[in-house]
Design an enzyme around this catalytic site. Structure first.
Site, PDB file in Angstrom:
ATOM      1  NE  ARG A  51      -2.978  -0.111   3.008  1.00  0.00           N
ATOM      2  CZ  ARG A  51      -2.530   0.546   4.174  1.00  0.00           C
ATOM      3  NH1 ARG A  51      -1.713   1.957   4.752  1.00  0.00           N
ATOM      4  NH2 ARG A  51      -2.731  -0.290   5.316  1.00  0.00           N
ATOM      5  CE  LYS A 202     -12.294   7.622 -18.666  1.00  0.00           C
ATOM      6  NZ  LYS A 202     -12.172   9.437 -17.722  1.00  0.00           N
TER       7      LYS A 202
END
Ligand SMILES: *Cc1c(COP(=O)(O)O)cnc(C)c1O
Length: 387
Positions: A51, A202
């Site tokens: 993490r 994207k």
């Protein structure tokens, strides 16, 4: 890697030195949550827990930073996780933000439905109008001006350097969501922006196969605070997703050239079409942001929006009538996607100042053969009825 190297050289090599263990040319997917410590508190390879940091993520973070010309990169599980972490880092109760009046719907929702409850205010401004931006800024109170350019879905062009001047004079930061332009077409940090935000989902990923986000910036103190929140909140990108985005970045320049080529052809075709009322594409001479886009961007991008004659019904028919241009949300993948913002991507802003017209269609022009895309726009059965 140095900023003097070309864009594609950085895309292919930054953060991606061959692996020291076996010499693999491609950085491996480090699928591990934890790392050996030789002594208590002495991690053998400098990593402790994934993490906090993971080598595959570090590779992506360094590459994103190199491409945006920034010192620090941070990768997240989604564009919105990146935005949320940024807001939690820079905002506190009473903070004020200026946001684009045609902001990405999810960004607006994050401000209006999540952070507003904690006393964070966001005022929409028309970013192409500097008076509107100046009027929305409250010196001393406005924490940041949030820029999208080209905007979504109307593809308006905001003058990043001019807004930076206004914002900095009032003590506000400038955040630029560079998802539509990508670092290949536009470099906001060079224009004075403080933080660049990406939905790597994207163009950066580019193959519609992951959800991811990133932040890039130069300021060391803010970067340290962001790293603290990235770890404390935990919205990090997985090693596999980082690896896919990194693979996407290596071909970003060639993909963007082709997206731009195709979008120019499609926009010119739509612009001539008698049943198309209005085309929004910064590459068209008549687009109000054309000259600014020419100065600020390398090319005009792969997104084209248009309004059809016949209102919302006609727009829905066109969206549902194309076969190879896929009806779906999102953008920036190799395949062309068509969508109806009013009911799809921008449904969350219905009834607000950010509502978009019902006869509007947004096209993410893919890297297929341009002649096929035009033929498909012609031949789609209901599109023919409309076009
Ligand atoms: C998709 C998108 C986002 C949100 O990113 P996710 O990866 O979907 O969380 C933010 N800004 C823009 C401009 C986007 O297109």
């Amino acid at each position: 890697m140095t900023a003097t190297q070309g864009f594609s050289t950085r895309a292919i090599h930054a953060g991606q030195d061959p692996d020291s263990a076996v010499g693999s040319v491609v950085p491996p997917i480090y699928a591990t949550s934890t790392y050996i410590q030789d002594k208590v508190g002495e991690a053998r390879g400098g990593f402790e827990y994934s993490r906090s940091s993971n080598p595959t993520r570090t590779a992506l973070e360094e590459c994103m930073a190199a491409l945006e010309g920034g010192k620090h990169g941070l990768a997240f599980a989604s564009g919105l996780a990146a935005e949320d972490t940024l807001l939690r880092t820079i905002a506190s109760p009473g903070s004020h933000f200026v946001v684009p009046d045609d902001a990405y719907g999810g960004t607006y929702r994050l401000f209006a439905r999540v952070h507003q409850r904690w006393g964070v205010a966001a005022d929409p401004a028309h970013l192409t109008n500097l008076d509107s931006v100046a009027a929305a800024i409250t010196p001393g109170e406005t924490k940041a001006v949030w820029i999208e350019t080209p905007t979504n879905p109307l593809l308006a062009i905001a003058d990043i350097a001019a807004i930076v001047d206004l914002a900095h004079a009032a003590g506000a930061l400038v955040v630029v969501d560079n998802t539509f332009a990508t670092p290949y077409l536009q470099q906001p940090l060079e224009l004075g922006a403080d933080v660049v935000v990406h939905s790597t989902t994207k163009y950066c990923g580019g193959h519609s196969d992951i959800i991811g986000g990133a932040l890039v910036l130069n300021d060391d103190d803010l970067a340290e605070q962001l790293r603290f929140h990235q770890n404390a909140i935990g919205g990090v990108a997985s090693p596999f997703d980082c690896w896919l985005v990194l693979r996407g970045l290596r071909t970003l320049a060639v993909r963007m050239e082709r997206h731009c080529d195709n979008a120019e052809v499609v926009a010119a075709f739509l612009d001539e079409h008698p049943r198309i009322a209005q085309v929004y594409f910064p590459g068209l001479d008549a687009h109000p942001g054309h000259d600014l886009a020419k100065r600020q961007m390398r090319r005009y991008g792969g997104m084209v929006s248009f309004q059809v004659v016949g209102g919302e019904q006609a727009a829905l028919q066109v969206c549902e009538g194309t076969s190879v241009i896929i009806l779906g949300e999102s953008l920036g993948g190799v395949e062309s996607l068509i969508e109806h913002p009013h009911t799809m991507t921008h449904a969350s802003v219905a009834g607000t100042q950010l509502e978009v017209p019902g006869d509007l269609i947004r096209l993410s022009v893919g890297i297929e053969d341009a002649e096929d895309l035009i033929a498909l726009l012609h031949w789609a059965p209901s599109a023919r009825a409309v076009c």
